[in-house]
Design a protein around this motif. Structure first.
Motif, short mmCIF file in Angstrom:
data_model
loop_
_atom_site.label_atom_id
_atom_site.label_comp_id
_atom_site.label_asym_id
_atom_site.label_seq_id
_atom_site.Cartn_x
_atom_site.Cartn_y
_atom_site.Cartn_z
N ALA A 40 -13.76 -25.91 -12.33
CA ALA A 40 -14.37 -25.65 -11.04
C ALA A 40 -15.87 -25.51 -11.22
CB ALA A 40 -13.78 -24.37 -10.44
N PRO A 41 -16.65 -25.72 -10.16
CA PRO A 41 -18.11 -25.62 -10.27
C PRO A 41 -18.54 -24.26 -10.81
CG PRO A 41 -17.52 -26.61 -8.18
CD PRO A 41 -16.23 -26.16 -8.82
N GLY A 42 -19.39 -24.30 -11.83
CA GLY A 42 -19.91 -23.07 -12.41
C GLY A 42 -18.98 -22.36 -13.35
N VAL A 48 -4.73 -26.02 -18.54
CA VAL A 48 -3.71 -25.67 -17.55
C VAL A 48 -2.32 -25.74 -18.17
CG1 VAL A 48 -2.70 -26.28 -15.32
CG2 VAL A 48 -5.18 -26.48 -15.66
N LEU A 49 -1.95 -26.91 -18.64
CA LEU A 49 -0.66 -27.14 -19.27
C LEU A 49 -0.83 -28.21 -20.33
CD1 LEU A 49 2.18 -27.25 -16.56
CD2 LEU A 49 2.18 -25.92 -18.65
N CYS A 50 -0.27 -27.98 -21.49
CA CYS A 50 -0.41 -28.93 -22.58
C CYS A 50 0.89 -28.99 -23.38
CB CYS A 50 -1.54 -28.53 -23.51
SG CYS A 50 -3.15 -28.32 -22.71
N ILE A 51 1.12 -30.12 -24.01
CA ILE A 51 2.23 -30.27 -24.95
C ILE A 51 1.64 -30.64 -26.30
CG2 ILE A 51 4.33 -31.51 -25.53
CD1 ILE A 51 4.74 -32.08 -22.59
N GLY A 52 1.94 -29.85 -27.30
CA GLY A 52 1.38 -30.05 -28.62
C GLY A 52 1.87 -31.30 -29.31
N LYS A 87 -2.49 -22.75 -4.50
CA LYS A 87 -3.32 -21.68 -3.97
C LYS A 87 -4.77 -22.14 -3.90
CE LYS A 87 -0.42 -18.32 -6.43
NZ LYS A 87 -0.41 -17.22 -7.42
N PRO A 88 -5.57 -21.53 -3.05
CA PRO A 88 -6.99 -21.93 -2.98
C PRO A 88 -7.69 -21.85 -4.34
CG PRO A 88 -6.43 -20.60 -1.08
CD PRO A 88 -5.22 -20.59 -1.98
N GLU A 89 -7.30 -20.90 -5.16
CA GLU A 89 -7.93 -20.77 -6.48
C GLU A 89 -7.56 -21.88 -7.44
OE1 GLU A 89 -6.20 -18.43 -4.82
OE2 GLU A 89 -4.98 -17.22 -6.19
N ASP A 90 -6.62 -22.75 -7.05
CA ASP A 90 -6.30 -23.93 -7.86
C ASP A 90 -7.28 -25.07 -7.59
OD1 ASP A 90 -2.84 -23.24 -7.23
OD2 ASP A 90 -3.95 -22.84 -9.09
N THR A 91 -8.14 -24.91 -6.61
CA THR A 91 -9.12 -25.94 -6.30
C THR A 91 -10.02 -26.20 -7.50
OG1 THR A 91 -9.12 -25.42 -3.94
CG2 THR A 91 -11.09 -26.52 -4.83
N SER A 92 -10.09 -27.48 -7.90
CA SER A 92 -10.85 -27.81 -9.09
C SER A 92 -10.81 -29.32 -9.30
CB SER A 92 -10.24 -27.11 -10.31
OG SER A 92 -11.09 -27.16 -11.41
N HIS A 111 -9.63 -35.17 -27.81
CA HIS A 111 -10.65 -36.18 -28.09
C HIS A 111 -10.83 -37.17 -26.94
CE1 HIS A 111 -13.27 -38.46 -30.71
NE2 HIS A 111 -12.61 -39.56 -30.44
N TYR A 112 -9.75 -37.53 -26.26
CA TYR A 112 -9.80 -38.57 -25.23
C TYR A 112 -9.57 -37.93 -23.85
CZ TYR A 112 -9.16 -41.56 -29.29
OH TYR A 112 -9.29 -42.16 -30.51
N TRP A 113 -10.42 -38.35 -22.89
CA TRP A 113 -10.41 -37.73 -21.56
C TRP A 113 -10.42 -38.76 -20.45
CZ3 TRP A 113 -10.31 -32.46 -20.62
CH2 TRP A 113 -10.40 -31.64 -21.76
N GLY A 114 -9.76 -38.43 -19.36
CA GLY A 114 -9.87 -39.21 -18.15
C GLY A 114 -11.11 -38.81 -17.37
N GLN A 115 -11.31 -39.46 -16.23
CA GLN A 115 -12.52 -39.24 -15.45
C GLN A 115 -12.40 -38.06 -14.50
OE1 GLN A 115 -10.18 -41.34 -14.67
NE2 GLN A 115 -9.87 -41.09 -12.45
N GLY A 116 -11.19 -37.57 -14.28
CA GLY A 116 -10.98 -36.41 -13.42
C GLY A 116 -10.60 -36.80 -12.00
N THR A 117 -9.85 -35.92 -11.35
CA THR A 117 -9.48 -36.12 -9.96
C THR A 117 -9.60 -34.78 -9.24
OG1 THR A 117 -7.77 -37.01 -8.48
CG2 THR A 117 -6.99 -35.78 -10.39
N GLN A 118 -10.14 -34.81 -8.04
CA GLN A 118 -10.40 -33.58 -7.30
C GLN A 118 -9.14 -33.11 -6.59
OE1 GLN A 118 -13.41 -31.69 -6.89
NE2 GLN A 118 -12.02 -30.23 -5.90
N VAL A 119 -8.85 -31.83 -6.75
CA VAL A 119 -7.78 -31.17 -6.00
C VAL A 119 -8.41 -30.05 -5.18
CG1 VAL A 119 -5.70 -29.76 -6.14
CG2 VAL A 119 -5.99 -31.74 -7.65
N THR A 120 -8.19 -30.09 -3.88
CA THR A 120 -8.73 -29.06 -3.00
C THR A 120 -7.59 -28.44 -2.22
OG1 THR A 120 -10.81 -30.28 -2.77
CG2 THR A 120 -10.35 -28.56 -1.14
#
Length: 123
Positions: A40-42, A48-52, A87-92, A111-120
């Motif tokens: 989130a900004p700032g 959030v969730l990961c699988i090893g 919830k509103p606090e999931d906005t990111s 190491h490898y990342w996507g570009q991101g997607t906004q959830v509001t």
């Protein structure tokens, strides 16, 4: 080299659901650690969730326990994040990431990342 493309973000009302997708190319995710992160900004980027990679263990942040689930379709080389009871606090901005060796949900281990997607989440 692994390329990741997220989709499925958008605007949803509190209590609603969204499913994010992360399509991979360049390598199969079957043997990689996979994770969903958000920022989130700032604020610092948060796992959030990961699988090893080695142990297949699921790591998550407490705030999403019982609401979010992570899964993958090996045939489609795609990872999903199902988000319920939003919830509103999931906005990111939500990012998917992968790494051959990670066994955590700490963003610096990936190491490898996507570009991101906004959830509001807002009424």
């Amino acid at each position: 080299q692994v390329q990741l493309v997220e989709s499925g973000g958008g605007l949803v009302q509190p209590g609603g659901s969204l499913r994010l997708s992360c399509a991979a190319s360049g390598s199969t995710l079957r043997y990689y650690a996979i994770g969903w992160f958000r920022q989130a900004p700032g604020k610092q980027r948060e796992g959030v969730l990961c699988i090893g990679s080695r142990d297949g263990r699921t790591y998550y942040t407490d705030s999403v326990k019982g609401r979010f689930t992570i899964s993958r379709d090996n045939a489609k080389n795609t990872v999903y994040l199902q988000m319920n009871s939003l919830k509103p606090e999931d906005t990111s901005v939500y990012y998917c990431a992968t790494d051959r060796y990670a066994n955590s949900c700490f963003w610096k281990d990936y190491h490898y990342w996507g570009q991101g997607t906004q959830v509001t989440v807002s009424s």
